[in-house]
Write an enzyme that holds these catalytic residues in place. Structure first.
Site, PDB file in Angstrom:
ATOM      1  N   LYS A  85       0.851  -1.204   0.000  1.00 52.65           N
ATOM      2  CA  LYS A  85       0.000   0.000   0.000  1.00 52.65           C
ATOM      3  C   LYS A  85       0.881   1.247   0.000  1.00 52.65           C
ATOM      4  O   LYS A  85       1.740   1.407   0.870  1.00 52.65           O
ATOM      5  CB  LYS A  85      -0.902  -0.012   1.242  1.00 52.65           C
ATOM      6  CG  LYS A  85      -1.660   1.312   1.467  1.00 52.65           C
ATOM      7  CD  LYS A  85      -2.613   1.251   2.677  1.00 52.65           C
ATOM      8  CE  LYS A  85      -3.194   2.618   3.014  1.00 52.65           C
ATOM      9  NZ  LYS A  85      -4.112   2.598   4.175  1.00 52.65           N
ATOM     10  N   ARG A 122      -7.680  -0.462   0.904  1.00 53.84           N
ATOM     11  CA  ARG A 122      -8.213  -1.680   0.283  1.00 53.84           C
ATOM     12  C   ARG A 122      -8.649  -1.440  -1.158  1.00 53.84           C
ATOM     13  O   ARG A 122      -8.652  -2.365  -1.974  1.00 53.84           O
ATOM     14  CB  ARG A 122      -9.342  -2.252   1.155  1.00 53.84           C
ATOM     15  CG  ARG A 122     -10.534  -1.366   1.282  1.00 53.84           C
ATOM     16  CD  ARG A 122     -11.423  -1.748   2.460  1.00 53.84           C
ATOM     17  NE  ARG A 122     -10.880  -1.289   3.736  1.00 53.84           N
ATOM     18  CZ  ARG A 122     -11.423  -1.544   4.924  1.00 53.84           C
ATOM     19  NH1 ARG A 122     -12.522  -2.268   5.015  1.00 53.84           N
ATOM     20  NH2 ARG A 122     -10.879  -1.077   6.033  1.00 53.84           N
ATOM     21  N   ASP A 141      -2.651  10.203   3.894  1.00 50.63           N
ATOM     22  CA  ASP A 141      -4.047   9.785   4.050  1.00 50.63           C
ATOM     23  C   ASP A 141      -4.795  10.804   4.907  1.00 50.63           C
ATOM     24  O   ASP A 141      -4.733  10.767   6.135  1.00 50.63           O
ATOM     25  CB  ASP A 141      -4.099   8.392   4.700  1.00 50.63           C
ATOM     26  CG  ASP A 141      -5.525   7.869   4.813  1.00 50.63           C
ATOM     27  OD1 ASP A 141      -6.444   8.506   4.246  1.00 50.63           O
ATOM     28  OD2 ASP A 141      -5.709   6.817   5.463  1.00 50.63           O
ATOM     29  N   LYS A 170     -10.397  12.714   8.139  1.00 53.19           N
ATOM     30  CA  LYS A 170      -9.969  12.297   9.474  1.00 53.19           C
ATOM     31  C   LYS A 170      -9.963  13.513  10.390  1.00 53.19           C
ATOM     32  O   LYS A 170      -9.598  14.603   9.950  1.00 53.19           O
ATOM     33  CB  LYS A 170      -8.530  11.765   9.419  1.00 53.19           C
ATOM     34  CG  LYS A 170      -8.376  10.371   8.858  1.00 53.19           C
ATOM     35  CD  LYS A 170      -6.915   9.925   8.913  1.00 53.19           C
ATOM     36  CE  LYS A 170      -6.689   8.604   8.212  1.00 53.19           C
ATOM     37  NZ  LYS A 170      -7.286   7.458   8.894  1.00 53.19           N
ATOM     38  N   GLU A 209      -9.397   3.679   2.104  1.00 48.96           N
ATOM     39  CA  GLU A 209      -8.882   3.794   0.734  1.00 48.96           C
ATOM     40  C   GLU A 209      -7.839   2.737   0.397  1.00 48.96           C
ATOM     41  O   GLU A 209      -7.680   2.364  -0.763  1.00 48.96           O
ATOM     42  CB  GLU A 209      -8.290   5.202   0.519  1.00 48.96           C
ATOM     43  CG  GLU A 209      -6.844   5.405   1.002  1.00 48.96           C
ATOM     44  CD  GLU A 209      -6.654   5.251   2.510  1.00 48.96           C
ATOM     45  OE1 GLU A 209      -7.653   5.347   3.247  1.00 48.96           O
ATOM     46  OE2 GLU A 209      -5.515   5.017   2.951  1.00 48.96           O
TER      47      GLU A 209
HETATM   48  N1  BES Z   1      -4.314   4.459   6.954  1.00 51.52           N
HETATM   49  C1  BES Z   1      -5.454   4.144   7.713  1.00 51.52           C
HETATM   50  C2  BES Z   1      -5.183   3.103   8.792  1.00 51.52           C
HETATM   51  C3  BES Z   1      -4.489   3.581  10.030  1.00 51.52           C
HETATM   52  C4  BES Z   1      -5.165   4.323  10.968  1.00 51.52           C
HETATM   53  C5  BES Z   1      -3.197   3.211  10.266  1.00 51.52           C
HETATM   54  C6  BES Z   1      -4.523   4.725  12.117  1.00 51.52           C
HETATM   55  C7  BES Z   1      -2.565   3.613  11.419  1.00 51.52           C
HETATM   56  C8  BES Z   1      -3.224   4.363  12.349  1.00 51.52           C
HETATM   57  C9  BES Z   1      -6.555   3.587   6.822  1.00 51.52           C
HETATM   58  O1  BES Z   1      -6.599   4.073   5.536  1.00 51.52           O
HETATM   59  C10 BES Z   1      -7.857   3.967   7.471  1.00 51.52           C
HETATM   60  O2  BES Z   1      -8.116   5.115   7.606  1.00 51.52           O
HETATM   61  N2  BES Z   1      -8.633   2.955   7.861  1.00 51.52           N
HETATM   62  C11 BES Z   1      -9.881   3.179   8.509  1.00 51.52           C
HETATM   63  C12 BES Z   1     -10.863   2.168   7.963  1.00 51.52           C
HETATM   64  C13 BES Z   1     -12.284   2.423   8.371  1.00 51.52           C
HETATM   65  C14 BES Z   1     -12.785   3.702   7.755  1.00 51.52           C
HETATM   66  C15 BES Z   1     -13.113   1.253   7.925  1.00 51.52           C
HETATM   67  C16 BES Z   1      -9.683   2.984  10.011  1.00 51.52           C
HETATM   68  O3  BES Z   1      -8.925   2.098  10.412  1.00 51.52           O
HETATM   69  O4  BES Z   1     -10.256   3.751  10.765  1.00 51.52           O
HETATM   70 ZN    ZN Z   2      -4.718   4.711   4.784  1.00 52.10          ZN
HETATM   71 ZN    ZN Z   3      -7.685   5.906   5.365  1.00 56.17          ZN
END
Ligand code: BES
Ligand code: ZN
Ligand code: ZN
Length: 513
Positions: free
Chosen positions: A277, A363, A282, A289, A361
């Site tokens: 990835k 996935r 992000d 976020k 995003e």
């Molecule tokens: N890059 C993030 C995952 C992440 C979050 C890694 C915090 C390290 C610390 C990923 O893209 C994400 O935002 N995932 C969401 C998925 C949810 C919206 C289903 C998450 O984990 O909140």
């Molecule tokens: Zn991410």
């Molecule tokens: Zn994300």
């Protein structure tokens, strides 16, 4: 910068500023006693008493330095340092002990750096204590020496011009010199690759854009003779990569889909695909976020960084396996062109997904990358690596990456590679019961798991599973392990380079199933 070298001279015959001793707890082992006698008799009278007075007893984490003026062979006086490093008690599992050795060793490097010691010698510890081959020990210690030396100081005006240059000599048995030299070279290549991955992950997104990271990959390919393909929006559109395109849409920085290929010289070699990835930043997209959660999201390309760095290792170590690295590189931004919630996208394999959150995003881009890898390279094994879910960081913390697969043998092999290298993985389940979490009323699947199912790390894997047809496949979630690992001295403050050590170990020892 550190340089690690081997010395075939006897320990005490090395003309260095510093002699490093790795001591076990209570200083009772035969080699501890011999060391102390030698130092006491030849260099530093009362050393045992001094160590005792200052409570150095070999406990893990202890580091004690004594300085002496010593008559050199040419008759002049010379400053010598004796560094006593505590290994701790060695009564644990072999992989824990190996980890403690790595940390003790890293502590010695840190101290060398702190005291601006330019050269030092250390004896290879007794392998019997660690249950690994002595060449493996040289490799592991070399890797960790490089990792311990890493600092992200490019933008620190006061530090960057004062780079330390030190040489560490490891005393090894001269009769196995060529074997140790090979281990040293491997360790150097791997250690430097880990640091390269860390540096990319530490670079902020205003500097390391998808185009820049793609350029770095291309440069490695040119230098080390790997095949490299880079394409952007137009080709992605022709290929029908709706997942990649919809994350890319919101950013002014053009996304890059990067493929690096290493081809083994043996005929009929199996192929392994590594998919990383690469979200250079992000923000969450329109599912923005909160500010605190966005902090640090420059590291969301750590999976891609690990794969690119690992490909560089293969170009040099030349395993008998073909390896293809696939990295979708994008920036996840909100804008008038960004994907929305409720959008429906069609992936390269024809499946459709409803976007419930633009923040899920990773996935979406991995879906197209997994299918691209499988369709074009017919790999026997695919491993993807991604900072995919916050849930993973919560459940496993910083010391284990999550692994999810339906192939238990693959899991066991990766788990063993993790125990040896320190890039540890812990299995989470992947079972049909979780699959309903990503059902959608309007498309084939939804890009977020239903709240009722919880287990966001597992339901994200269920999503990815839709894009692998027949290869043996494992998904690694490195959301917790890619940066900010606390308490592990050689990981430092920022990125950890997780995945590089694991992948190298896995691929170099890969046996066709
Ligand atoms: N890059 C993030 C995952 C992440 C979050 C890694 C915090 C390290 C610390 C990923 O893209 C994400 O935002 N995932 C969401 C998925 C949810 C919206 C289903 C998450 O984990 O909140
Ligand atoms: Zn991410
Ligand atoms: Zn994300």
């Amino acid at each position: 910068m550190i340089s690690v070298q081997l010395t075939q001279k006897k320990f005490w015959e090395n003309d260095v500023e510093c002699y490093i001793f790795l001591m076990t707890e209570n200083l009772e082992s035969a080699s501890d006693l011999a060391t102390l006698d030698k130092v006491e008799n030849d260099f530093y009278p009362h050393v045992k008493e001094i160590l005792k007075k200052h409570k150095f007893n070999g406990k893990h984490g202890q580091n004690f330095v004594l300085t002496a003026m010593h008559d050199s062979s040419e008759g002049s006086k010379k400053l010598v340092q004796f560094m006593f490093v505590g290994l701790g008690k060695l009564n644990n599992s072999w992989h824990r002990e190996l980890e403690l050795l790595r940390r003790a060793f890293a502590g010695a490097i840190e101290r060398m750096k702190g005291l601006v010691i330019q050269n030092a010698v250390v004896a290879l510890p007794d392998v019997k204590m660690f249950n690994v081959h002595s060449a493996e020990l040289v490799k592991q210690l070399t890797i960790v020496a490089f990792m311990a030396d890493y600092e992200f100081i490019k933008f620190k005006s006061d530090k960057k011009d004062k780079e330390w240059a030190g040489t560490l000599l490891i005393e090894t048995d001269p009769k196995d010199h060529s074997m140790f030299i090979q281990a040293l070279q491997q360790g150097t290549i791997i250690g430097q690759a880990v640091n390269q991955a860390r540096n990319w992950a530490d670079l902020p997104a205003n500097i390391l854009t998808p185009s820049e990271l793609a350029k770095e990959a291309k440069q490695i390919a040119d230098e080390f003779n790997l095949q490299c393909t880079v394409f952007g929006e137009q080709k992605a559109r022709e290929l029908g990569m709706g997942g990649f395109l919809c994350v890319d849409a919101g950013s002014d920085q053009p996304g890059k889909f990067v493929v690096l290929e290493y081809n083994a010289s043996v005929k009929n070699a199996p192929t392994i695909a590594l998919v990383g990835k690469g979200v250079c930043f992000d923000t969450g997209g329109v599912s923005l976020k909160p500010s605190d959660s966005m902090h640090g999201m420059k590291f969301d390309m750590s999976g891609a960084a690990a794969v690119i760095a690992t490909m560089k290792v293969f170009a040099q170590l030349k395993p008998n396996v073909n390896v293809v690295g696939v990295m979708p590189l994008v920036e996840n931004m909100p804008s008038g062109k960004a994907a929305r919630q409720d959008d429906i996208v069609t992936f390269m394999n024809g499946k459709t997904a409803e976007i419930r959150s633009t923040d899920a995003e990773g996935r979406l881009i991995l879906a197209d990358a997994l299918h691209y890898a499988e369709k074009n390279y017919n790999p026997e094994v695919i491993i993807d690596i991604a900072t995919l879910t916050g849930a993973c960081a919560y459940s496993l913390g910083h010391f284990y990456s999550a692994i999810m697969t339906r192939d238990q043998a693959l899991c066991d092999t990766l788990s063993a590679a993790g125990k040896l290298t320190g890039d540890k993985v812990w299995q989470l389940p992947l079972e049909d019961d979780y699959k309903d979490a990503i059902k959608s009323d309007v498309a084939d699947i939804s890009n977020t798991g239903s709240k009722a199912y919880l287990a966001g790390t597992v339901t994200a894997t269920c999503f990815l599973e839709n894009f692998v047809e027949k290869a043996r496949w494992a998904h690694l979630d490195i959301a917790g392990t890619a940066d900010g690992v606390p308490g592990v001295n050689y990981m430092g403050k920022g990125a950890s380079g997780v995945g590089v050590r694991l992948f190298v170990e896995f691929v170099m020892n890969y046996k066709k199933s």
